[in-house]
Design a protein around this motif. Structure first.
Motif, PDB file in Angstrom:
ATOM      1  N   LYS A 199       0.857  -1.200   0.000  1.00 28.38           N
ATOM      2  CA  LYS A 199       0.000   0.000   0.000  1.00 28.38           C
ATOM      3  C   LYS A 199       0.886   1.241   0.000  1.00 28.38           C
ATOM      4  O   LYS A 199       1.654   1.451   0.933  1.00 28.38           O
ATOM      5  N   VAL A 200       0.773   2.027  -1.047  1.00 27.95           N
ATOM      6  CA  VAL A 200       1.590   3.242  -1.133  1.00 27.95           C
ATOM      7  C   VAL A 200       0.699   4.475  -1.074  1.00 27.95           C
ATOM      8  O   VAL A 200      -0.513   4.395  -1.275  1.00 27.95           O
ATOM      9  N   GLU A 201       1.356   5.588  -0.824  1.00 27.66           N
ATOM     10  CA  GLU A 201       0.702   6.892  -1.033  1.00 27.66           C
ATOM     11  C   GLU A 201       1.106   7.299  -2.448  1.00 27.66           C
ATOM     12  O   GLU A 201       2.291   7.529  -2.727  1.00 27.66           O
ATOM     13  N   ILE A 202       0.113   7.290  -3.342  1.00 30.44           N
ATOM     14  CA  ILE A 202       0.420   7.551  -4.758  1.00 30.44           C
ATOM     15  C   ILE A 202       0.926   8.992  -4.944  1.00 30.44           C
ATOM     16  O   ILE A 202       0.320   9.931  -4.434  1.00 30.44           O
ATOM     17  N   VAL A 203       2.044   9.141  -5.628  1.00 24.45           N
ATOM     18  CA  VAL A 203       2.511  10.474  -6.036  1.00 24.45           C
ATOM     19  C   VAL A 203       1.591  10.890  -7.194  1.00 24.45           C
ATOM     20  O   VAL A 203       1.481  10.156  -8.174  1.00 24.45           O
ATOM     21  N   PRO A 204       0.895  12.019  -7.069  1.00 24.86           N
ATOM     22  CA  PRO A 204      -0.160  12.315  -8.052  1.00 24.86           C
ATOM     23  C   PRO A 204       0.374  12.811  -9.407  1.00 24.86           C
ATOM     24  O   PRO A 204      -0.007  13.854  -9.903  1.00 24.86           O
ATOM     25  N   LEU A 205       1.276  12.019  -9.958  1.00 30.28           N
ATOM     26  CA  LEU A 205       1.862  12.348 -11.262  1.00 30.28           C
ATOM     27  C   LEU A 205       1.731  11.143 -12.165  1.00 30.28           C
ATOM     28  O   LEU A 205       2.061  10.018 -11.753  1.00 30.28           O
ATOM     29  N   GLU A 206       1.253  11.339 -13.395  1.00 33.67           N
ATOM     30  CA  GLU A 206       1.339  10.288 -14.403  1.00 33.67           C
ATOM     31  C   GLU A 206       2.661  10.535 -15.119  1.00 33.67           C
ATOM     32  O   GLU A 206       2.905  11.643 -15.622  1.00 33.67           O
ATOM     33  N   VAL A 207       3.503   9.553 -15.103  1.00 33.78           N
ATOM     34  CA  VAL A 207       4.845   9.703 -15.671  1.00 33.78           C
ATOM     35  C   VAL A 207       4.836   9.011 -17.035  1.00 33.78           C
ATOM     36  O   VAL A 207       4.602   7.805 -17.117  1.00 33.78           O
TER      37      VAL A 207
ATOM     38  N   LEU B 103      10.424  12.365 -21.383  1.00 38.09           N
ATOM     39  CA  LEU B 103       9.670  12.097 -20.155  1.00 38.09           C
ATOM     40  C   LEU B 103       8.795  13.303 -19.863  1.00 38.09           C
ATOM     41  O   LEU B 103       9.240  14.433 -20.029  1.00 38.09           O
ATOM     42  N   GLU B 104       7.565  13.061 -19.505  1.00 32.19           N
ATOM     43  CA  GLU B 104       6.676  14.173 -19.143  1.00 32.19           C
ATOM     44  C   GLU B 104       5.792  13.759 -17.974  1.00 32.19           C
ATOM     45  O   GLU B 104       5.625  12.566 -17.701  1.00 32.19           O
ATOM     46  N   PHE B 105       5.246  14.769 -17.319  1.00 35.63           N
ATOM     47  CA  PHE B 105       4.345  14.524 -16.193  1.00 35.63           C
ATOM     48  C   PHE B 105       2.955  15.069 -16.508  1.00 35.63           C
ATOM     49  O   PHE B 105       2.836  16.123 -17.141  1.00 35.63           O
ATOM     50  N   SER B 106       1.927  14.338 -16.061  1.00 38.21           N
ATOM     51  CA  SER B 106       0.591  14.907 -15.983  1.00 38.21           C
ATOM     52  C   SER B 106       0.207  14.915 -14.512  1.00 38.21           C
ATOM     53  O   SER B 106       0.574  13.996 -13.774  1.00 38.21           O
ATOM     54  N   TYR B 107      -0.544  15.943 -14.140  1.00 39.36           N
ATOM     55  CA  TYR B 107      -1.068  16.011 -12.780  1.00 39.36           C
ATOM     56  C   TYR B 107      -2.271  15.077 -12.725  1.00 39.36           C
ATOM     57  O   TYR B 107      -3.222  15.240 -13.478  1.00 39.36           O
ATOM     58  N   LYS B 108      -2.195  14.060 -11.842  1.00 46.22           N
ATOM     59  CA  LYS B 108      -3.244  13.046 -11.755  1.00 46.22           C
ATOM     60  C   LYS B 108      -4.475  13.662 -11.111  1.00 46.22           C
ATOM     61  O   LYS B 108      -4.571  13.731  -9.878  1.00 46.22           O
ATOM     62  N   ASP B 109      -5.388  14.143 -11.937  1.00 48.87           N
ATOM     63  CA  ASP B 109      -6.625  14.742 -11.440  1.00 48.87           C
ATOM     64  C   ASP B 109      -7.686  14.614 -12.532  1.00 48.87           C
ATOM     65  O   ASP B 109      -7.675  15.364 -13.517  1.00 48.87           O
ATOM     66  N   ASP B 110      -8.568  13.620 -12.343  1.00 46.47           N
ATOM     67  CA  ASP B 110      -9.590  13.325 -13.351  1.00 46.47           C
ATOM     68  C   ASP B 110     -10.452  14.541 -13.671  1.00 46.47           C
ATOM     69  O   ASP B 110     -10.760  14.797 -14.833  1.00 46.47           O
ATOM     70  N   ALA B 111     -10.821  15.317 -12.626  1.00 49.52           N
ATOM     71  CA  ALA B 111     -11.712  16.462 -12.835  1.00 49.52           C
ATOM     72  C   ALA B 111     -11.066  17.487 -13.770  1.00 49.52           C
ATOM     73  O   ALA B 111     -11.763  18.176 -14.517  1.00 49.52           O
TER      74      ALA B 111
ATOM     75  N   PHE C 241      -1.074  18.394 -18.379  1.00 47.56           N
ATOM     76  CA  PHE C 241       0.382  18.343 -18.559  1.00 47.56           C
ATOM     77  C   PHE C 241       1.029  19.343 -17.592  1.00 47.56           C
ATOM     78  O   PHE C 241       0.627  20.507 -17.554  1.00 47.56           O
ATOM     79  N   ILE C 242       1.995  18.906 -16.809  1.00 46.71           N
ATOM     80  CA  ILE C 242       2.754  19.854 -15.971  1.00 46.71           C
ATOM     81  C   ILE C 242       4.233  19.501 -16.063  1.00 46.71           C
ATOM     82  O   ILE C 242       4.591  18.423 -16.541  1.00 46.71           O
ATOM     83  N   ASN C 243       5.096  20.394 -15.582  1.00 45.86           N
ATOM     84  CA  ASN C 243       6.522  20.053 -15.547  1.00 45.86           C
ATOM     85  C   ASN C 243       6.993  19.896 -14.103  1.00 45.86           C
ATOM     86  O   ASN C 243       6.203  20.053 -13.164  1.00 45.86           O
ATOM     87  N   SER C 244       8.280  19.601 -13.935  1.00 47.96           N
ATOM     88  CA  SER C 244       8.778  19.297 -12.588  1.00 47.96           C
ATOM     89  C   SER C 244       8.711  20.531 -11.691  1.00 47.96           C
ATOM     90  O   SER C 244       8.544  20.405 -10.476  1.00 47.96           O
ATOM     91  N   TYR C 245       8.811  21.741 -12.276  1.00 44.61           N
ATOM     92  CA  TYR C 245       8.707  22.954 -11.452  1.00 44.61           C
ATOM     93  C   TYR C 245       7.301  23.093 -10.869  1.00 44.61           C
ATOM     94  O   TYR C 245       7.136  23.478  -9.715  1.00 44.61           O
ATOM     95  N   TYR C 246       6.290  22.789 -11.673  1.00 40.67           N
ATOM     96  CA  TYR C 246       4.910  22.813 -11.165  1.00 40.67           C
ATOM     97  C   TYR C 246       4.773  21.795 -10.022  1.00 40.67           C
ATOM     98  O   TYR C 246       4.158  22.070  -8.997  1.00 40.67           O
TER      99      TYR C 246
END
Ligand code: ADP
Ligand code: UDP
Length: 235
Positions: free
Chosen positions: A83-91, A118-126, A131-136
């Protein structure tokens, strides 16, 4: 190990508590969604394939030094995971132009990239997973600098291992999405790796063997999942 209370039902999996506070049971469904849940359907047998494939790939990655949430496969559709605490990033890692990348940049699908991205999305269905970057990610406190560096290192390591592995079974790894979580202070790979979360093309024919068959109504969706499963040689 028994399933206790259901904690969550997502689009592809149900998640249950167990008697061990550090362990969850995930139960893979045949439900398929696309375009942020707008398109819904069923891919018969997908749950079994995704469960077994994800476990197979995660044990391969463990051997190659990538820590994962895998504890034990319990049945065709059920697996015990840490059981993890999910980091809210889609990598998302890409080797070849496809999907949103191709569309956004006006590049034809199938163009080999000069190096993996490599890119990140902020995991938020709503919000539709923007798309976000590491600074965000840092500014919003989604992860620390150390975590982002480790996630980046692991994501490229996953790519290196999987590119080689899939090539061996005649499949080109176009791109994929992974998720990470925190487990007792450690960053580990979580969620799943399957044809739902990867683009997989036959090396010779370039036939799509992944969820794009569902997203784009290409037909033979079940057959594509089965084909990948058979090539992996999983029992
Ligand atoms: P979604 O939430 O996008 O509809 P799923 O149906 O796959 O996705 O649901 C599984 C949920 O469980 C996801 O939100 C995922 O981030 C989360 N998850 C995956 N692995 C773990 C884990 N080891 N510990 C806790 N949560 C996890
Ligand atoms: N992906 C995923 N879940 C998502 C978004 C993307 O598993 O919510 C995977 C997708 O299957 C592909 C990769 O991430 O392998 C890149 O997807 P892309 O950004 O091109 O978006 P899409 O075309 O799927 O909208």
């Amino acid at each position: 190990m028994d399933k206790l209370e259901q904690l969550y039902e997502g689009k592809a999996k149900k998640v249950f508590k167990t008697e061990d506070p550090d362990v969850l049971i995930v139960d893979y469904k045949d439900d398929a969604t696309a375009f942020n849940g707008e398109k819904k359907g069923t891919i018969v047998g997908k749950g079994v394939i995704n469960n077994k494939m994800s476990n197979y790939v995660m044990s391969l990655l463990e051997k190659e030094g990538v820590p994962t949430h895998l504890v034990k496969e319990l049945s065709d559709r059920e697996t015990a995971v840490k059981k993890v605490e999910i980091v809210p990033l889609e990598v998302i890692v890409r080797n070849v132009s496809a999907g949103s990348f191709a569309k956004k940049l006006g590049i034809e699908e199938g163009r080999k990239l000069l190096c993996p991205t490599l890119e990140f999305s902020y995991k938020d269905d709503a919000l539709g997973d923007p798309f976000i970057n590491s600074y965000y990610a840092l500014a919003l406190g989604l992860a620390t600098k150390e975590e982002i560096d480790l996630i980046t290192k692991y994501a490229f390591q996953v790519n290196d291992v999987l590119i080689k592995y899939f090539l061996g079974i005649g499949i080109e790894l176009i791109d994929f999405k992974i998720e990470f979580g925190r487990y007792h202070g450690q960053i580990i790979l979580a969620d799943e790796i399957s044809p739902d979360t990867c683009r997989l093309w036959d090396v010779t024919t370039h036939e799509k063997l992944d969820k794009d068959r569902f997203r784009r109504d290409l037909g033979n969706v079940e057959d594509a999942y089965k084909e990948v499963f058979h090539r992996l040689g999983i029992k």
